[in-house]
Write a protein that holds these residues in place. Sequence first.
Motif, PDB file in Angstrom:
ATOM      1  N   HIS A  52       0.835  -1.207   0.000  1.00 50.56           N
ATOM      2  CA  HIS A  52       0.000   0.000   0.000  1.00 50.56           C
ATOM      3  C   HIS A  52       0.868   1.256   0.000  1.00 50.56           C
ATOM      4  CE1 HIS A  52      -3.486  -2.544   0.692  1.00 50.56           C
ATOM      5  NE2 HIS A  52      -2.876  -3.082   1.727  1.00 50.56           N
ATOM      6  N   ASN A  53       1.899   1.250  -0.850  1.00 51.49           N
ATOM      7  CA  ASN A  53       2.818   2.380  -0.906  1.00 51.49           C
ATOM      8  C   ASN A  53       2.163   3.573  -1.599  1.00 51.49           C
ATOM      9  OD1 ASN A  53       5.248   3.938  -2.264  1.00 51.49           O
ATOM     10  ND2 ASN A  53       6.067   2.766  -0.549  1.00 51.49           N
ATOM     11  N   ALA A  54       2.452   4.778  -1.086  1.00 46.92           N
ATOM     12  CA  ALA A  54       1.799   5.993  -1.589  1.00 46.92           C
ATOM     13  C   ALA A  54       2.613   6.713  -2.652  1.00 46.92           C
ATOM     14  CB  ALA A  54       1.540   6.948  -0.423  1.00 46.92           C
ATOM     15  N   LEU A  55       3.701   6.125  -3.123  1.00 46.04           N
ATOM     16  CA  LEU A  55       4.580   6.831  -4.055  1.00 46.04           C
ATOM     17  C   LEU A  55       3.863   7.211  -5.343  1.00 46.04           C
ATOM     18  CD1 LEU A  55       7.323   7.891  -4.932  1.00 46.04           C
ATOM     19  CD2 LEU A  55       7.913   5.577  -5.682  1.00 46.04           C
ATOM     20  N   GLU A  56       3.191   6.247  -5.976  1.00 46.01           N
ATOM     21  CA  GLU A  56       2.547   6.537  -7.252  1.00 46.01           C
ATOM     22  C   GLU A  56       1.441   7.584  -7.082  1.00 46.01           C
ATOM     23  OE1 GLU A  56       0.610   4.258 -11.138  1.00 46.01           O
ATOM     24  OE2 GLU A  56       1.284   3.093  -9.392  1.00 46.01           O
ATOM     25  N   PHE A  57       0.686   7.487  -5.995  1.00 44.68           N
ATOM     26  CA  PHE A  57      -0.355   8.491  -5.745  1.00 44.68           C
ATOM     27  C   PHE A  57       0.251   9.884  -5.583  1.00 44.68           C
ATOM     28  CE2 PHE A  57      -2.631  11.103  -2.659  1.00 44.68           C
ATOM     29  CZ  PHE A  57      -3.853  11.248  -3.302  1.00 44.68           C
ATOM     30  N   GLU A  58       1.358   9.992  -4.863  1.00 50.23           N
ATOM     31  CA  GLU A  58       2.005  11.283  -4.662  1.00 50.23           C
ATOM     32  C   GLU A  58       2.530  11.846  -5.984  1.00 50.23           C
ATOM     33  OE1 GLU A  58       2.156  13.188  -2.116  1.00 50.23           O
ATOM     34  OE2 GLU A  58       1.360  11.878  -0.558  1.00 50.23           O
ATOM     35  N   LEU A  59       2.997  10.965  -6.865  1.00 48.01           N
ATOM     36  CA  LEU A  59       3.463  11.425  -8.174  1.00 48.01           C
ATOM     37  C   LEU A  59       2.300  11.961  -9.010  1.00 48.01           C
ATOM     38  CD1 LEU A  59       5.921   8.506  -9.005  1.00 48.01           C
ATOM     39  CD2 LEU A  59       6.551  10.854  -8.422  1.00 48.01           C
ATOM     40  N   ARG A  60       1.173  11.247  -8.985  1.00 48.93           N
ATOM     41  CA  ARG A  60      -0.003  11.726  -9.718  1.00 48.93           C
ATOM     42  C   ARG A  60      -0.518  13.031  -9.121  1.00 48.93           C
ATOM     43  NH1 ARG A  60       0.234   9.342 -14.566  1.00 48.93           N
ATOM     44  NH2 ARG A  60       0.305   7.059 -14.414  1.00 48.93           N
ATOM     45  N   TRP A 103       9.301  18.449  -4.372  1.00 50.46           N
ATOM     46  CA  TRP A 103      10.155  17.600  -5.219  1.00 50.46           C
ATOM     47  C   TRP A 103      11.204  16.878  -4.371  1.00 50.46           C
ATOM     48  CZ3 TRP A 103       8.424  16.357  -9.736  1.00 50.46           C
ATOM     49  CH2 TRP A 103       7.620  17.240 -10.465  1.00 50.46           C
ATOM     50  N   GLU A 104      11.720  17.574  -3.378  1.00 51.65           N
ATOM     51  CA  GLU A 104      12.667  16.937  -2.451  1.00 51.65           C
ATOM     52  C   GLU A 104      11.962  15.835  -1.666  1.00 51.65           C
ATOM     53  OE1 GLU A 104      16.345  16.285  -0.597  1.00 51.65           O
ATOM     54  OE2 GLU A 104      15.845  17.556  -2.309  1.00 51.65           O
ATOM     55  N   TYR A 105      10.730  16.099  -1.246  1.00 49.86           N
ATOM     56  CA  TYR A 105       9.939  15.094  -0.531  1.00 49.86           C
ATOM     57  C   TYR A 105       9.702  13.866  -1.407  1.00 49.86           C
ATOM     58  CZ  TYR A 105       5.611  12.801   0.928  1.00 49.86           C
ATOM     59  OH  TYR A 105       4.648  11.860   1.245  1.00 49.86           O
ATOM     60  N   LEU A 106       9.353  14.080  -2.680  1.00 47.18           N
ATOM     61  CA  LEU A 106       9.124  12.955  -3.593  1.00 47.18           C
ATOM     62  C   LEU A 106      10.403  12.165  -3.828  1.00 47.18           C
ATOM     63  CD1 LEU A 106       6.801  14.651  -6.244  1.00 47.18           C
ATOM     64  CD2 LEU A 106       6.140  12.971  -4.516  1.00 47.18           C
ATOM     65  N   SER A 107      11.514  12.876  -3.939  1.00 46.97           N
ATOM     66  CA  SER A 107      12.797  12.199  -4.137  1.00 46.97           C
ATOM     67  C   SER A 107      13.132  11.307  -2.955  1.00 46.97           C
ATOM     68  CB  SER A 107      13.899  13.246  -4.347  1.00 46.97           C
ATOM     69  OG  SER A 107      15.157  12.639  -4.438  1.00 46.97           O
ATOM     70  N   ASN A 108      12.963  11.831  -1.746  1.00 45.32           N
ATOM     71  CA  ASN A 108      13.235  11.032  -0.548  1.00 45.32           C
ATOM     72  C   ASN A 108      12.255   9.870  -0.410  1.00 45.32           C
ATOM     73  OD1 ASN A 108      15.331  12.764   0.134  1.00 45.32           O
ATOM     74  ND2 ASN A 108      14.018  14.079   1.388  1.00 45.32           N
ATOM     75  N   LEU A 109      10.991  10.100  -0.792  1.00 50.74           N
ATOM     76  CA  LEU A 109       9.995   9.039  -0.723  1.00 50.74           C
ATOM     77  C   LEU A 109      10.329   7.917  -1.692  1.00 50.74           C
ATOM     78  CD1 LEU A 109       7.302   7.940   0.354  1.00 50.74           C
ATOM     79  CD2 LEU A 109       6.136   9.285  -1.410  1.00 50.74           C
ATOM     80  N   PHE A 110      10.811   8.276  -2.882  1.00 50.14           N
ATOM     81  CA  PHE A 110      11.202   7.240  -3.840  1.00 50.14           C
ATOM     82  C   PHE A 110      12.363   6.402  -3.312  1.00 50.14           C
ATOM     83  CE2 PHE A 110      14.438   6.146  -7.015  1.00 50.14           C
ATOM     84  CZ  PHE A 110      13.770   5.090  -7.625  1.00 50.14           C
ATOM     85  N   VAL A 111      13.390   7.063  -2.776  1.00 47.03           N
ATOM     86  CA  VAL A 111      14.550   6.326  -2.251  1.00 47.03           C
ATOM     87  C   VAL A 111      14.115   5.390  -1.128  1.00 47.03           C
ATOM     88  CG1 VAL A 111      16.758   6.552  -1.055  1.00 47.03           C
ATOM     89  CG2 VAL A 111      16.189   8.099  -2.939  1.00 47.03           C
ATOM     90  N   LYS A 112      13.255   5.873  -0.246  1.00 50.07           N
ATOM     91  CA  LYS A 112      12.754   5.051   0.859  1.00 50.07           C
ATOM     92  C   LYS A 112      11.981   3.842   0.313  1.00 50.07           C
ATOM     93  CE  LYS A 112       9.871   5.414   5.045  1.00 50.07           C
ATOM     94  NZ  LYS A 112       8.791   4.492   4.673  1.00 50.07           N
ATOM     95  N   THR A 113      11.115   4.073  -0.685  1.00 55.16           N
ATOM     96  CA  THR A 113      10.348   2.983  -1.281  1.00 55.16           C
ATOM     97  C   THR A 113      11.258   1.987  -1.972  1.00 55.16           C
ATOM     98  OG1 THR A 113       8.483   4.485  -1.639  1.00 55.16           O
ATOM     99  CG2 THR A 113       8.493   2.443  -2.897  1.00 55.16           C
ATOM    100  N   HIS A 114      12.231   2.491  -2.699  1.00 55.57           N
ATOM    101  CA  HIS A 114      13.184   1.634  -3.418  1.00 55.57           C
ATOM    102  C   HIS A 114      13.945   0.737  -2.453  1.00 55.57           C
ATOM    103  CE1 HIS A 114      17.185   0.789  -5.175  1.00 55.57           C
ATOM    104  NE2 HIS A 114      16.532   0.672  -6.314  1.00 55.57           N
ATOM    105  N   HIS A 115      14.456   1.316  -1.376  1.00 53.01           N
ATOM    106  CA  HIS A 115      15.250   0.538  -0.425  1.00 53.01           C
ATOM    107  C   HIS A 115      14.384  -0.480   0.320  1.00 53.01           C
ATOM    108  CE1 HIS A 115      18.402   3.002  -1.631  1.00 53.01           C
ATOM    109  NE2 HIS A 115      18.705   3.651  -0.523  1.00 53.01           N
TER     110      HIS A 115
END
Length: 401
Positions: free
Chosen positions: A197-205, A267-279
């Motif tokens: 239930h990761n929110a990354l894609e929703f945050e990108l949209r 954008w910084e928040y999205l970048s950090n969220l992506f790294v967190k999701t990736h890891h």
Amino acid sequence: MAELTSTKLNPESHLLLDQPLLRLPAELSRKNFKLAALHVEHDRRLLLGALKNAANDSLSGKKRSSETLDSLDSMINRMKNLKRKMEGFHEEEETIHRQTRKRLEHLHDLYQIPSLADVKYDEWSRLRLNRLLVDYLLRSGYGASATALAKEKGIEDLVDLSVFVQCHKVEESLRRGSTQECLAWCSEHRELTRKTHNALEFELRLQQFIELRRKGQLLEARHHAQKYISLNTTTSKPEIHRAAGLLAHPPGTRVEPYKGMYSESRWEYLSNLFVKTHHELFSLPGRPLMHIALSAGLSALKTPSCHSEYASSSSNASSTTTTVCPICSTELNELARNLRHVQHQKSSVEHDPIVLPNGRVYGRERLLEMSAKVGLVEGKVKDPTTSEVFDASRIRKVFLT
């Protein structure tokens, strides 16, 4: 016997730091298998449907023989494309197996070393240090330097170059204000992230919606919200309500939370969220392994008196010392600030401790000898760390209790 016991190597304690060494290849293998299975299932469903339609049309006479042959040729081409995809997945799996084998051999070498004093342990530790350096460089965005170091040391199979390089590319694209690369990554890994239930894609949209609103494209923003954002009503209801309110607030608004939604810091928040999701997806630690290893050693050295206000001898040109406490050094001070300090059971101070007026403690004999070497007159002493000069009559003897 005591010396032999103290230098005996315990491999299990070393493996605590090396868990990602085997965990990541396992996660990559799992991802590779799932993606291959998805492709097979997708093409199988399409091919069976097309084959059934072609057979029915041929038996009923709805299509000419040439049209039926064209349908069969199309199915054959699809199967050839699937074969090429499977060959790519097979090559990826072979690469993962080769890396896993090399890493198992590397860890097995540790179990063959009986003592910390063994020369082979120094070689193994040096190899691990190189791995930690490559990991740190990759996480810091120095992919070219990390690749060069890995090739020079011959440890390409022991480090995760491609994984971190891809992660850094997507991270940098988000910092530049682009969501396309990250959305492509989300699409590729959607099956793996759906259960979390990761929110990354929703945050990108949501960010795409914000950019459309920023440009004043209200109609496009509304259609975008209906297509992508309103589908998340069960998991992101508050965010959806805020997004709807954004339509009524222009980019220059001072009303929160809409002012924050327009902020470039997202954008910084999205970048950090992506790294967190990736890891999290690949079971990677959130911190560099170098920091984890240093923290373990620093915690063993830290005392309640650490974090001195004075700079280390490496950065203080007037200091006469050659070594200082690593915790108090400017290089490691911040890293050790939030660590717990060790509780020493045995004191290691000098046999003749004295305290200077500034509160710093030294051995009397060593302090007087050092003061004489720097050319001070008799009756004067110099603090080797702060370079302060005091009358010898002002020093006081320390009694340990």
